[in-house]
Motif scaffolding. Sequence first.
Motif, short mmCIF file in Angstrom:
data_model
loop_
_atom_site.label_atom_id
_atom_site.label_comp_id
_atom_site.label_asym_id
_atom_site.label_seq_id
_atom_site.Cartn_x
_atom_site.Cartn_y
_atom_site.Cartn_z
N UNK A 79 83.17 41.72 167.30
CA UNK A 79 83.22 42.99 168.04
C UNK A 79 82.43 42.76 169.32
N UNK A 80 82.99 43.21 170.45
CA UNK A 80 82.30 42.97 171.72
C UNK A 80 82.44 44.17 172.65
N UNK A 81 81.68 44.12 173.72
CA UNK A 81 81.74 45.09 174.83
C UNK A 81 81.58 46.52 174.36
N UNK A 82 80.64 46.74 173.44
CA UNK A 82 80.41 48.10 172.94
C UNK A 82 79.72 48.92 174.03
N UNK A 83 80.35 50.05 174.35
CA UNK A 83 79.83 50.96 175.36
C UNK A 83 79.85 52.37 174.82
N UNK A 93 85.71 46.38 171.60
CA UNK A 93 86.88 45.55 171.34
C UNK A 93 86.67 44.80 170.03
N UNK A 94 87.65 44.85 169.15
CA UNK A 94 87.65 44.03 167.94
C UNK A 94 88.58 42.84 168.21
N UNK A 95 88.04 41.65 168.11
CA UNK A 95 88.79 40.41 168.33
C UNK A 95 89.22 39.88 166.97
N UNK A 96 90.47 39.48 166.86
CA UNK A 96 91.02 39.09 165.56
C UNK A 96 91.87 37.83 165.69
N UNK A 97 92.06 37.18 164.56
CA UNK A 97 93.00 36.06 164.49
C UNK A 97 93.80 36.19 163.21
N UNK A 98 94.93 35.53 163.17
CA UNK A 98 95.72 35.58 161.93
C UNK A 98 94.98 34.81 160.85
N UNK A 99 95.24 35.15 159.63
CA UNK A 99 94.52 34.60 158.48
C UNK A 99 94.67 33.09 158.40
N UNK A 100 95.77 32.56 158.86
CA UNK A 100 96.02 31.12 158.78
C UNK A 100 95.00 30.31 159.57
N UNK A 101 94.42 30.89 160.62
CA UNK A 101 93.41 30.16 161.38
C UNK A 101 92.20 29.84 160.51
#
Length: 177
Positions: A79-83, A93-101
């Motif tokens: 989680x970034x850029x909390x304002x 912003x929640x940053x995510x990747x697919x489970x396969x990574x």
Amino acid sequence: INFIDSNELSLDITRLVIEFNIYENIFNQTMSADFVIRDSLGLIDTPMTGQEFIQVLFDSKESTLVGNSQNLTFKVYKASDKTEVTAGTSVYILHCSSIELELNLTNKVITSYNDKLGSEIVQHIFDNYINEDNDKYIEIEECENVVPYAAAGHKPFEAIDIIGKECRSAKYGDASH
């Protein structure tokens, strides 16, 4: 859009999402996503454990618009850029990747292969190291040659790339691809 916490409790956050972007790149084996959240519920105020997911469910009255993949699941890794925009309301912003990574990063291919076609090896690696509990599939072009592979602690996608470079297409005969 559902947020699934580490206790596997699901919360519909569709109305909290201001914007989301899903990225797919032919040079990457996995997808990634960013979700901009306007949160007055305190969704990330409790410590995140690294076991949170976001599930995106697509629906359309016109089935040709959605295609085969109607549900995507992503693992939240940051989680970034909390304002704080108003008292008790934040945007982040929640940053995510697919489970396969994560499966690729946490697994190593430990099986050696001596007498299998390259396409059979790739299918086996995908099924046993990447697709453990998912309902994903992979399209593999059949190859005509046996590809010996010695397990050397490669990550699954790395092993697939190595094997793929040694395969000769059964479909295209003498072509070298």
